[in-house]
Design a protein around this motif. Structure first.
Motif, short mmCIF file in Angstrom:
data_model
loop_
_atom_site.label_atom_id
_atom_site.label_comp_id
_atom_site.label_asym_id
_atom_site.label_seq_id
_atom_site.Cartn_x
_atom_site.Cartn_y
_atom_site.Cartn_z
N GLY A 91 0.80 -1.22 0.00
CA GLY A 91 0.00 0.00 0.00
C GLY A 91 0.83 1.26 0.00
O GLY A 91 2.00 1.27 -0.36
N LYS A 92 0.21 2.35 0.42
CA LYS A 92 0.76 3.69 0.28
C LYS A 92 2.11 3.84 0.97
O LYS A 92 2.33 3.35 2.07
CB LYS A 92 -0.22 4.72 0.85
CG LYS A 92 0.17 6.17 0.60
CD LYS A 92 -0.90 7.11 1.12
CE LYS A 92 -2.17 6.98 0.32
NZ LYS A 92 -3.21 7.94 0.77
N ILE A 93 3.02 4.55 0.27
CA ILE A 93 4.36 4.81 0.80
C ILE A 93 4.66 6.28 0.57
O ILE A 93 4.27 6.86 -0.45
CB ILE A 93 5.40 3.89 0.14
CG1 ILE A 93 6.78 4.06 0.77
CG2 ILE A 93 5.47 4.12 -1.36
CD1 ILE A 93 7.78 3.00 0.32
N VAL A 94 5.35 6.91 1.53
CA VAL A 94 5.68 8.33 1.44
C VAL A 94 7.17 8.48 1.14
O VAL A 94 8.01 7.93 1.85
CB VAL A 94 5.34 9.08 2.75
CG1 VAL A 94 5.71 10.56 2.64
CG2 VAL A 94 3.85 8.93 3.06
N TYR A 95 7.49 9.22 0.09
CA TYR A 95 8.88 9.49 -0.29
C TYR A 95 9.22 10.91 0.14
O TYR A 95 8.68 11.88 -0.39
CB TYR A 95 9.05 9.33 -1.80
CG TYR A 95 10.50 9.28 -2.26
CD1 TYR A 95 11.07 8.06 -2.65
CD2 TYR A 95 11.30 10.42 -2.30
CE1 TYR A 95 12.39 8.01 -3.08
CE2 TYR A 95 12.61 10.36 -2.71
CZ TYR A 95 13.15 9.15 -3.11
OH TYR A 95 14.46 9.09 -3.51
N VAL A 96 10.11 11.04 1.14
CA VAL A 96 10.52 12.35 1.65
C VAL A 96 11.65 12.85 0.76
O VAL A 96 12.78 12.38 0.83
CB VAL A 96 10.96 12.26 3.12
CG1 VAL A 96 11.35 13.65 3.64
CG2 VAL A 96 9.83 11.68 3.97
N ASN A 97 11.34 13.83 -0.07
CA ASN A 97 12.22 14.28 -1.14
C ASN A 97 13.02 15.51 -0.69
O ASN A 97 12.68 16.65 -1.02
CB ASN A 97 11.37 14.60 -2.38
CG ASN A 97 12.19 15.13 -3.53
OD1 ASN A 97 13.31 14.68 -3.77
ND2 ASN A 97 11.64 16.10 -4.25
N THR A 98 14.10 15.29 0.05
CA THR A 98 14.96 16.40 0.45
C THR A 98 16.17 16.52 -0.47
O THR A 98 16.77 17.58 -0.58
CB THR A 98 15.47 16.24 1.89
OG1 THR A 98 16.39 15.13 1.96
CG2 THR A 98 14.32 15.99 2.85
N GLY A 99 16.53 15.44 -1.14
CA GLY A 99 17.69 15.45 -2.02
C GLY A 99 17.41 15.99 -3.41
O GLY A 99 18.31 16.27 -4.17
N HIS A 100 16.12 16.14 -3.76
CA HIS A 100 15.72 16.64 -5.08
C HIS A 100 16.36 15.83 -6.20
O HIS A 100 16.76 16.37 -7.22
CB HIS A 100 16.06 18.12 -5.23
CG HIS A 100 15.44 18.99 -4.18
ND1 HIS A 100 14.09 19.28 -4.17
CD2 HIS A 100 15.97 19.61 -3.10
CE1 HIS A 100 13.82 20.05 -3.13
NE2 HIS A 100 14.93 20.25 -2.46
N GLY A 101 16.45 14.52 -6.00
CA GLY A 101 17.05 13.66 -7.01
C GLY A 101 16.03 12.94 -7.86
O GLY A 101 16.37 12.05 -8.65
N LEU A 102 14.74 13.32 -7.75
CA LEU A 102 13.69 12.62 -8.47
C LEU A 102 13.45 13.17 -9.87
O LEU A 102 12.70 12.58 -10.64
CB LEU A 102 12.37 12.69 -7.68
CG LEU A 102 12.33 11.92 -6.36
CD1 LEU A 102 11.00 12.15 -5.67
CD2 LEU A 102 12.56 10.44 -6.58
#
Length: 273
Positions: free
Chosen positions: A72-83
């Motif tokens: 199910g749902k997963i949260v991606y904490v995007n602090t590296g801005h590598g997406l």
């Protein structure tokens, strides 16, 4: 209720969930699942680390995608801005929420690590998810001050959140030196190291300054669409700039162009060198 003396009584809250018999604890383990292979179990922390020049986001997204599909749902904490380079993969991740911590205003003096920790707690309440990818503990520490400037201390704070909320954490980190790497790994339950291949070339990611805006939690497909909208359109450049770029390309070594390493925009579109 327990009586300390004739004037003082204290109430002891039942803690059945913390004091378990051996068989009860074994049953609890039996009903917990491995999220990824035999490395990452529910309610634990998996550390994904490698030298800085190795792209760790690709592996993290692969793991997150598999976990989201099954659990199910997963949260991606995007602090590296590598997406930004992974928009095509995110476009189909409807069970993934991208959380990008950001300041409320330019005058906000909150330390970045404090901002991230508060955002994770907010994400727990809003999304109801207990599975998080933290990208990355090294980035959080590098943007923070005081004790928070230590990646090991940030890792310790993440471990505290993991215990408090029963989170399953996939934490990304850069390898720096043995002492620092050991300190970070001490707070993880398991590790996954990415070793460089012999032909691995340094990964150069363009760093775009993030705008000062409120933190946002958006589904992965919307994040991918927004990232695509921000891509630079080469053909919308002023004519002078386009001509200069074409001259620079034309002056490049033809052997590199034939090898597919450098082609002009015209050749890219028409397929005719």
């Amino acid at each position: 209720m327990q009586c300390l003396n004739k004037y003082t009584f204290i109430y002891i809250k039942p803690m059945d969930s913390k004091f378990l018999t051996g068989p009860a604890y074994a049953d609890k383990l039996l009903y917990s699942h491995f999220l990824y292979e035999k490395l990452w179990r529910q309610g634990t922390t998996l550390l994904l680390h490698a030298p800085r020049q190795i792209d760790k986001v690709d592996k993290a997204l692969q793991i997150a995608s598999d976990v989201a599909y099954t659990f199910g749902k997963i949260v991606y904490v995007n602090t590296g801005h590598g997406l930004a380079a992974h928009g095509s993969e995110l476009a189909h991740q409807h069970k993934m929420v991208i959380f990008t911590p950001a300041y409320d205003s330019p005058d906000d003096s909150t330390d970045y690590a404090d901002l991230v920790m508060a955002g994770i707690e907010e994400a727990v309440a809003v999304t109801k998810s207990r599975i998080f990818v933290i990208d990355s503990v090294t980035r959080i520490a590098s943007l923070s001050f005081g004790r928070n400037a230590s990646a090991a201390y940030v890792m310790k704070r993440l471990a505290a959140l993991q215990v408090r909320y029963g989170l399953s954490l996939l934490v990304i980190a850069d390898d720096t030196n043995k002492a620092a790497d050991k300190a970070i790994a001490a707070f993880a339950d398991s590790e996954l190291s990415l070793a460089p291949a012999e032909d691995t070339q340094p990964v150069r990611n363009s760093r775009v300054a993030a705008s000062r805006r409120k933190s946002a939690m958006v589904p992965a497909p919307e994040f991918a669409e927004a990232s695509a909208d921000r891509q630079v359109d080469l053909f919308s450049l002023p004519q002078a700039a386009g001509d200069a770029a074409q001259r620079d390309v034309g002056a490049a070594d033809t052997s590199e162009r034939d090898a597919g390493q450098l082609i002009s925009p015209k050749e890219y579109c028409t397929g005719n060198p």
